[in-house]
Design an enzyme around this catalytic site. Structure first.
Site, PDB file in Angstrom:
ATOM      1  N   HIS A  92      48.553 -26.411   3.142  1.00 32.40           N
ATOM      2  CA  HIS A  92      47.666 -26.539   1.987  1.00 32.40           C
ATOM      3  C   HIS A  92      46.196 -26.599   2.385  1.00 32.40           C
ATOM      4  O   HIS A  92      45.339 -26.900   1.561  1.00 32.40           O
ATOM      5  CB  HIS A  92      48.036 -27.781   1.173  1.00 32.40           C
ATOM      6  CG  HIS A  92      47.665 -27.689  -0.274  1.00 32.40           C
ATOM      7  ND1 HIS A  92      48.375 -26.941  -1.183  1.00 32.40           N
ATOM      8  CD2 HIS A  92      46.648 -28.238  -0.973  1.00 32.40           C
ATOM      9  CE1 HIS A  92      47.819 -27.040  -2.371  1.00 32.40           C
ATOM     10  NE2 HIS A  92      46.754 -27.821  -2.275  1.00 32.40           N
ATOM     11  N   ASP A 158      46.521 -36.278  -5.675  1.00 30.45           N
ATOM     12  CA  ASP A 158      46.912 -35.732  -6.982  1.00 30.45           C
ATOM     13  C   ASP A 158      48.142 -34.844  -6.861  1.00 30.45           C
ATOM     14  O   ASP A 158      48.973 -34.791  -7.776  1.00 30.45           O
ATOM     15  CB  ASP A 158      45.762 -34.928  -7.585  1.00 30.45           C
ATOM     16  CG  ASP A 158      44.631 -35.818  -8.078  1.00 30.45           C
ATOM     17  OD1 ASP A 158      44.896 -36.997  -8.384  1.00 30.45           O
ATOM     18  OD2 ASP A 158      43.490 -35.348  -8.155  1.00 30.45           O
ATOM     19  N   GLU A 269      40.151 -41.219 -13.101  1.00 30.67           N
ATOM     20  CA  GLU A 269      39.609 -39.928 -12.668  1.00 30.67           C
ATOM     21  C   GLU A 269      38.791 -39.351 -13.819  1.00 30.67           C
ATOM     22  O   GLU A 269      38.747 -39.902 -14.917  1.00 30.67           O
ATOM     23  CB  GLU A 269      40.707 -38.950 -12.239  1.00 30.67           C
ATOM     24  CG  GLU A 269      41.310 -39.263 -10.884  1.00 30.67           C
ATOM     25  CD  GLU A 269      42.131 -38.113 -10.314  1.00 30.67           C
ATOM     26  OE1 GLU A 269      42.083 -36.992 -10.882  1.00 30.67           O
ATOM     27  OE2 GLU A 269      42.823 -38.332  -9.305  1.00 30.67           O
TER      28      GLU A 269
END
Length: 520
Positions: A92, A158, A269
């Protein structure tokens, strides 16, 4: 036993010799004889960013931490070549950080999965619940296993389909960071293979320098093969709230108020609402109907909105009224009239919310595309200036992606890890993280990357911002990034990876080598 060890050494030797051959090989200590698997090296040259494609000469799929130790011991003892090594988790990375051009990529997902949950029993005093997890395991796997015993890690990212070792090598942040600190602040112990091939157990009290170096160390000092993660009681449900704003100052003021309430609020957030796509795209994982139809203005005169997310955990305890907590907190906020929405979801679904957005993006063909992301830590004093600088470079009408912006608390971060935070006055407890999470076409990606580089450099000069998940174009730029922390970082490198074998994709240290014969 001696014969098995000899075979493994021969096998590693075959792998190293293959680096000079005209073919690419995948080689594991369990595979005797090279296999011509071009697809393996192709996969190892690919990451989520799809910006850089550095192909290794070999891929190692270890069956144990000892296999990794053997390889690195071999390379460290012999300075006969330029061979470097990168550990690859879930792939990632955005800028080739887990790639190794003409080197060796270690696929961490080949390590046997191991998750052991240790739950504190009643009457055990100050003992903590924790999980011992292999470095190649995913956070989603740890969540599933720990929930079976009513437990969960305290701090998250997240997106949960990332490896334990990968996020701990960077920091690991999300909406819980203001309350519990980043993931690297919730680790009790690590097992690490250093660049010298030493397999070491380290903690805040044992081999402390290595422990602190590896956490947020960008893979420069060692490869995490196991981690002991702090656990806490998991809530059953989450009350998830979204509120909208049309004024940036009010938006940040309310966010800072929320993070000052850790006894009431469990997650905070926020994001910028640029256009219909950013509004509806970010709403996929929020399964409540939102009757919010903002006027985004015109291309010549766009209007921008902001959204705060906060959440309160529901442990189903008698005497705790989560609805009342949300009402009391909301009453102190200054969002746009009637622009607040809430929904109750399971704890698992809340933490796994980005998975729904991933599925949507895959369906629209926007997942396997370039992702020129930019993540910045910004001092509180400079957040408005940074927002203005960023918005001067973005056209709201065609922006594809999400811009996250939310506060963190500096005192939740350890001062001895390798993570670099912005300098700020001692009294300035708040800083912000800003994530520009874009999807792009191959034709536009390099222009966007250049634009992000200009933003990062300007923000560094104007407000003292620092990159998170950083990518720097040269070792000199890396020294500027670390600033006064550079000497400690370089000293740790010379101690734990003196030949600069590890994580070449970061571009921090060039490989040190001399021409000598290969030891047998």
């Amino acid at each position: 036993m001696e014969f098995a060890l000899f075979c493994t050494k021969v096998n590693i030797l075959i792998l190293l010799l293959s680096l000079s051959a005209p073919y690419k090989f995948i080689q594991s200590p369990m595979d005797f004889g090279p296999l011509n698997l071009h697809q393996a090296t192709k996969t190892a040259s690919l990451d989520f960013g799809r910006i850089l494609f550095n192909s290794p000469s070999a891929v190692l799929r270890p069956q144990s931490p000892q296999d990794i130790s053997l390889l690195l011991s071999f390379l460290s003892a012999s300075s006969f070549s330029r061979v470097t090594v990168a550990a690859r988790g879930a792939g990632h990375s955005v800028h080739g950080q887990a790639q190794a051009l003409d080197g060796i990529v270690i696929e961490m997902d080949s390590l046997p999965p191991s998750i052991e949950i240790h739950k504190k029993s009643e009457g055990e005093g100050e003992l903590l619940s924790y999980a011992d997890v292999s470095g190649g395991a995913l956070w989603i796997e740890l969540l599933r296993e720990s929930l079976k015993l009513g437990l969960a890690p305290r701090s998250w990212t997240d997106y949960l389909y990332l490896t334990i070792g990968g996020t701990l090598s960077n920091g690991g942040i999300s909406g819980q960071t203001f309350k519990h600190g980043p993931q690297i602040s919730n680790v009790l112990q690590l097992e690490v293979v250093t660049g010298k091939g030493e397999l070491v157990t380290c903690s805040p009290t044992t081999n402390t320098e290595l422990f602190n170096a590896v956490l947020g160390g960008l893979g420069q000092f060692g490869i995490i093969t196991k981690a002991r993660i702090l656990l806490q009681e998991a809530p059953e449900k989450v009350k998830w709230v979204r509120a909208f704003y049309d004024d940036f100052h009010t938006f940040t003021k309310d966010q800072e108020m929320l993070v000052s309430m850790p006894h009431l609020v469990d997650y905070v957030e926020g994001f910028i609402v640029l256009n219909e796509q950013s509004l509806h795209g970010s709403s996929i994982a929020f399964p409540a109907h939102m009757d919010f139809n903002p006027d985004f203005g015109t291309k010549a005169s766009p209007k921008i909105y902001y959204c705060i997310e906060f959440a309160v955990h529901d442990y189903n305890m008698k005497g705790t009224n989560v609805e009342q907590v949300v009402e009391d907190v909301s009453r102190q906020m200054s969002y746009m009239p009637s622009c607040i929405y809430s929904v109750e979801v399971s704890y698992f679904d809340f933490l796994n919310r980005v998975r729904m957005e991933e599925m949507s993006l895959r369906g629209r063909g926007l997942w396997d595309v370039p992702h020129p992301w930019l993540n910045m830590f910004v001092p509180k004093s400079g957040i408005t200036q940074f927002k203005d600088l960023l918005m001067d470079t973005i056209s709201p009408d065609n922006f594809e992606g999400l811009i996250l912006i939310y506060p963190l608390l500096r005192d939740k971060w350890g001062t001895n890890t390798s993570v670099v935070l912005p300098e700020a006055p001692r009294a300035d407890r708040v800083m912000y993280v800003v994530g520009v999470l874009r999807s792009a076409s191959p034709g536009s990606v390099h222009e966007i990357v250049r634009g992000h580089r200009r933003i990062a450099e300007a923000a560094g000069e104007l407000v003292g911002a620092k990159q998170y998940l950083a990518h720097q174009p040269s070792p000199a730029k890396w020294r500027g990034h670390f600033g006064r922390r550079w000497d400690r970082f370089a000293d740790r490198k010379s101690r734990f990876d003196p030949n600069c074998i590890l994580s070449p994709g970061q571009g921090i240290f060039p490989r040190v080598y001399t021409a000598t014969s290969l030891p047998i």
